[in-house]
Design an enzyme around this catalytic site. Structure first.
Site, PDB file in Angstrom:
ATOM      1  N   LEU A 147      -2.284   9.101   2.857  1.00 19.15           N
ATOM      2  CA  LEU A 147      -1.308  10.025   2.274  1.00 19.15           C
ATOM      3  C   LEU A 147      -1.606  11.479   2.640  1.00 19.15           C
ATOM      4  O   LEU A 147      -0.708  12.318   2.639  1.00 19.15           O
ATOM      5  CB  LEU A 147      -1.271   9.853   0.761  1.00 19.15           C
ATOM      6  CG  LEU A 147      -0.871   8.441   0.281  1.00 19.15           C
ATOM      7  CD1 LEU A 147      -1.002   8.335  -1.234  1.00 19.15           C
ATOM      8  CD2 LEU A 147       0.539   8.094   0.722  1.00 19.15           C
ATOM      9  N   GLY A 188     -11.553   8.091  -1.917  1.00 23.88           N
ATOM     10  CA  GLY A 188     -11.910   6.665  -1.993  1.00 23.88           C
ATOM     11  C   GLY A 188     -10.740   5.813  -2.452  1.00 23.88           C
ATOM     12  O   GLY A 188     -10.902   4.867  -3.220  1.00 23.88           O
ATOM     13  N   SER A 198     -13.637  11.017  -6.509  1.00 31.56           N
ATOM     14  CA  SER A 198     -13.738  11.495  -7.871  1.00 31.56           C
ATOM     15  C   SER A 198     -12.988  10.555  -8.813  1.00 31.56           C
ATOM     16  O   SER A 198     -11.772  10.427  -8.727  1.00 31.56           O
ATOM     17  CB  SER A 198     -13.135  12.907  -7.930  1.00 31.56           C
ATOM     18  OG  SER A 198     -12.845  13.229  -9.248  1.00 31.56           O
ATOM     19  N   LYS A 256       3.437 -12.823   2.238  1.00 31.13           N
ATOM     20  CA  LYS A 256       4.733 -12.164   2.416  1.00 31.13           C
ATOM     21  C   LYS A 256       5.322 -12.587   3.763  1.00 31.13           C
ATOM     22  O   LYS A 256       4.677 -12.413   4.799  1.00 31.13           O
ATOM     23  CB  LYS A 256       4.521 -10.640   2.363  1.00 31.13           C
ATOM     24  CG  LYS A 256       5.750  -9.844   2.731  1.00 31.13           C
ATOM     25  CD  LYS A 256       5.504  -8.357   2.614  1.00 31.13           C
ATOM     26  CE  LYS A 256       6.665  -7.576   3.190  1.00 31.13           C
ATOM     27  NZ  LYS A 256       6.409  -6.140   3.251  1.00 31.13           N
ATOM     28  N   VAL A 258      -0.939   2.107  -5.630  1.00 26.11           N
ATOM     29  CA  VAL A 258       0.233   1.235  -5.728  1.00 26.11           C
ATOM     30  C   VAL A 258       0.623   0.556  -4.410  1.00 26.11           C
ATOM     31  O   VAL A 258       1.558  -0.222  -4.413  1.00 26.11           O
ATOM     32  CB  VAL A 258       1.485   1.973  -6.270  1.00 26.11           C
ATOM     33  CG1 VAL A 258       1.413   2.161  -7.753  1.00 26.11           C
ATOM     34  CG2 VAL A 258       1.704   3.271  -5.537  1.00 26.11           C
ATOM     35  N   ALA A 314       2.211  -3.999  -0.607  1.00 23.40           N
ATOM     36  CA  ALA A 314       2.868  -4.886   0.349  1.00 23.40           C
ATOM     37  C   ALA A 314       2.534  -4.420   1.761  1.00 23.40           C
ATOM     38  O   ALA A 314       2.426  -3.221   2.020  1.00 23.40           O
ATOM     39  CB  ALA A 314       4.384  -4.865   0.146  1.00 23.40           C
TER      40      ALA A 314
END
Ligand code: FAD
Length: 501
Positions: free
Chosen positions: A335, A14, A41, A80, A49, A52
């Site tokens: 990731l 999540g 979890s 941006k 993090v 951008a």
């Protein structure tokens, strides 16, 4: 209706990837197509993090039907217009990689060619003056495009900075309101079909099980399903991109909110600076072979604009991607599928791209191997193309002040990048290949910004006389400057449209 339709989808994780996946599936498939569950979890937490983005993010918001101002308010976000690079080509040198166009193509010839012709004659200085995004960024200005005919104000490309944890919360509300169910719990085991190896269910620490027909692995770096269970394998690019850690810390904001990300190169890595409405996000991406964690923290803390508002946090990573991002009934997103450092803010875009391609190739319970192979090929190409663009920032440098930069300057680069650099060095030509994310303008801006200077200009630029070229470029530069003058400040834009409480 096909009886092979997938009716249960389980998303593992999540973080940004998990909730972007949940929101997309809920929006595209609607409430009755399949049960969608997100398992996450609190004990493990998220990376949190990624702050951008690039302009494609607006397309994602539109696809979800999200109001942009509401999104910026909820995530305390800002605008941006590109990235300011400091100390990359050499110490003391700065350039801007803007979104959108630079100049205007003329007579079917790229603007870059005309500009380079004048550059060779010493008649122009910084290409930034021909980009509205660069000029407005430097002046702290922003507005959305208006219908202004041929004025640069008719086309203003922009992206967002936002608070990653607020973004995940925002998308969670969005997804839950559309029927997605969240299941809290730590996954301790993954159950596979004994013959096919397909994932049947995940088992939680409390003994509960969550089944599914399609699993989306958004479990972060570890790749709980795609790697731990299905053994996808990893293509390691750390020899080209040796930075393997980051330390992140937010700090208090300052009065002006710059509408751009800043990336400042240090001795063994670089520092990001992302201004939000309520704080500045900072981080130092570094190579542990050349600098210790303590030194990296100290470099970061001594280069902040304000007081840190949390303890520095170290993150470890490796550049590369899973050899297969989709195996059997498991697709990895975020990731879990791979990582490229955030120098050009591409990770969230890779999530978006993975999801849009998944929706375009959405499986049924047969999980056609040819479709899966195609998906894997496309995602590998995307990772590879972005990799090359990021390597360029390290390779094309004149810095000689540290062993890290010596390594980067001397390292061999992938053939595709080497060819792009050689073609540029000849006549300043840059090309976008196929569906490559970064277009010819981005390649041109960064190659030039990294102080690469071609030995000649594109001979086709001679289609205009020198006088005509000078006159037209002067006109475009004026139009850009006047347009930037016309824009309100970024702070004023935020105050009027999307100020967070
Ligand atoms: P995570 O945030 O790690 O989430 C993983 C989820 O899986 C969590 O919810 C966790 O609880 C769950 N989970 C894991 N294991 C289990 C288990 N056993 N049981 C149950 N749940 C489990 N991207 C950008 O686009 N722009 C940027 O500026 C940017 N900056 C970055 C800076 C750094 C230093 C790093 C490391 C990344 C950056 N990124 C950036 C990338 C961005 O942060 C990620 O793409 C994004 O956060 C997605 O992360 P994720 O959801 O895949 O993983």
């Amino acid at each position: 209706m096909s009886d092979r339709r997938i009716r249960r989808i389980t998303i593992v994780g999540g973080g940004t990837a998990g909730w972007m996946s949940a929101a997309t599936l809920a929006r595209v498939l609607g409430p009755d197509y399949a049960e969608i569950t997100v398992v996450e979890s609190d004990e493990i937490g998220t990376v949190g993090v990624g702050e951008a983005t690039i302009p494609q993010m607006a397309t994602f918001n539109r696809m979800l039907g999200i109001d942009e101002d509401e999104f910026l308010r909820a995530t305390r976000g800002s605008i941006k217009l590109g990235i300011q690079f400091v100390n990359w080509g050499k110490l003391g040198h700065t350039y801007f990689h803007p979104f959108g166009h630079i100049g205007v193509n003329m007579e079917g010839v790229s603007f870059h060619a005309f500009w380079l012709r004048l550059k060779h004659l010493g008649l122009v200085d910084r290409i930034e003056d021909w980009s509205l995004q660069s000029t407005a960024g430097a002046r702290g200005k922003f507005m959305r495009a208006i219908n202004a005919g041929r004025s640069p104000l008719s086309e203003i490309a922009y992206a967002f900075h936002f608070d990653a944890s607020l973004y995940a919360r925002y998308l969670r509300q969005y997804a839950e309101a559309r029927g997605v169910v969240r299941r809290e719990g730590r996954i301790v085991r993954v159950h596979q079909h004994p013959e096919t190896g397909f994932i049947n269910s995940v088992e939680l620490a409390d003994g509960g099980q969550v089944g599914g027909e399609l699993f989306i692995d958004c479990s972060g770096f570890r790749g709980l399903l795609i790697e731990d269970t299905l053994k996808a394998g990893f293509t390691d690019w750390s020899h080209h991109l040796p930075c393997d850690r980051a330390v992140a810390v937010p700090c208090e904001g300052i009065e002006g909110i710059e509408p751009y990300t800043r990336a400042t190169a240090h001795k063994a890595g670089w520092q990001w600076r992302i201004p939000l409405q309520h704080r500045i996000g900072n981080g130092h991406v570094f190579c542990s072979q050349y600098i210790s964690d303590d030194e990296a923290i100290s470099v970061l803390l001594s280069n902040l604009d304000g007081k840190p508002t949390a303890d520095p946090r170290i993150l470890r990573f490796k550049a590369g991607h899973r050899k297969q991002v989709w195996i059997k009934n498991c697709v990895s997103i975020g990731l879990a599928s791979g990582f490229l450092e955030p120098l050009e803010s591409t990770s969230i875009w890779l999530i978006q791209s993975g999801l849009s391609r998944l929706m375009a190739m959405f499986p049924d319970r047969d999980f056609d191997p040819a479709t899966i192979a195609r998906y894997n090929r496309i995602l590998t190409t995307e990772y590879t193309e972005i990799r090359d663009f990021i390597i360029l920032h390290y390779k094309a440098t004149q810095r000689t002040d540290s062993p890290f930069w010596d390594y980067c300057r001397e390292m061999p680069v992938p053939e595709r990048l080497a060819e792009k650099m050689a073609v540029f060095m000849d006549h300043g030509r840059t090309f976008r290949e196929n569906e490559e994310l970064f277009n010819d303008t981005s390649w041109f801006a960064v190659m030039l910004g990294q102080l690469m200077m071609p030995k000649g200009y594109d001979p086709v630029a001679d289609v205009l006389s020198l006088e005509e070229t000078k006159a037209r470029l002067a006109q475009i530069k004026d139009a850009v400057s006047n347009s930037a003058d016309y824009m309100p400040t970024h702070r004023e834009f935020l105050r009027q449209n999307c100020r967070a409480d």
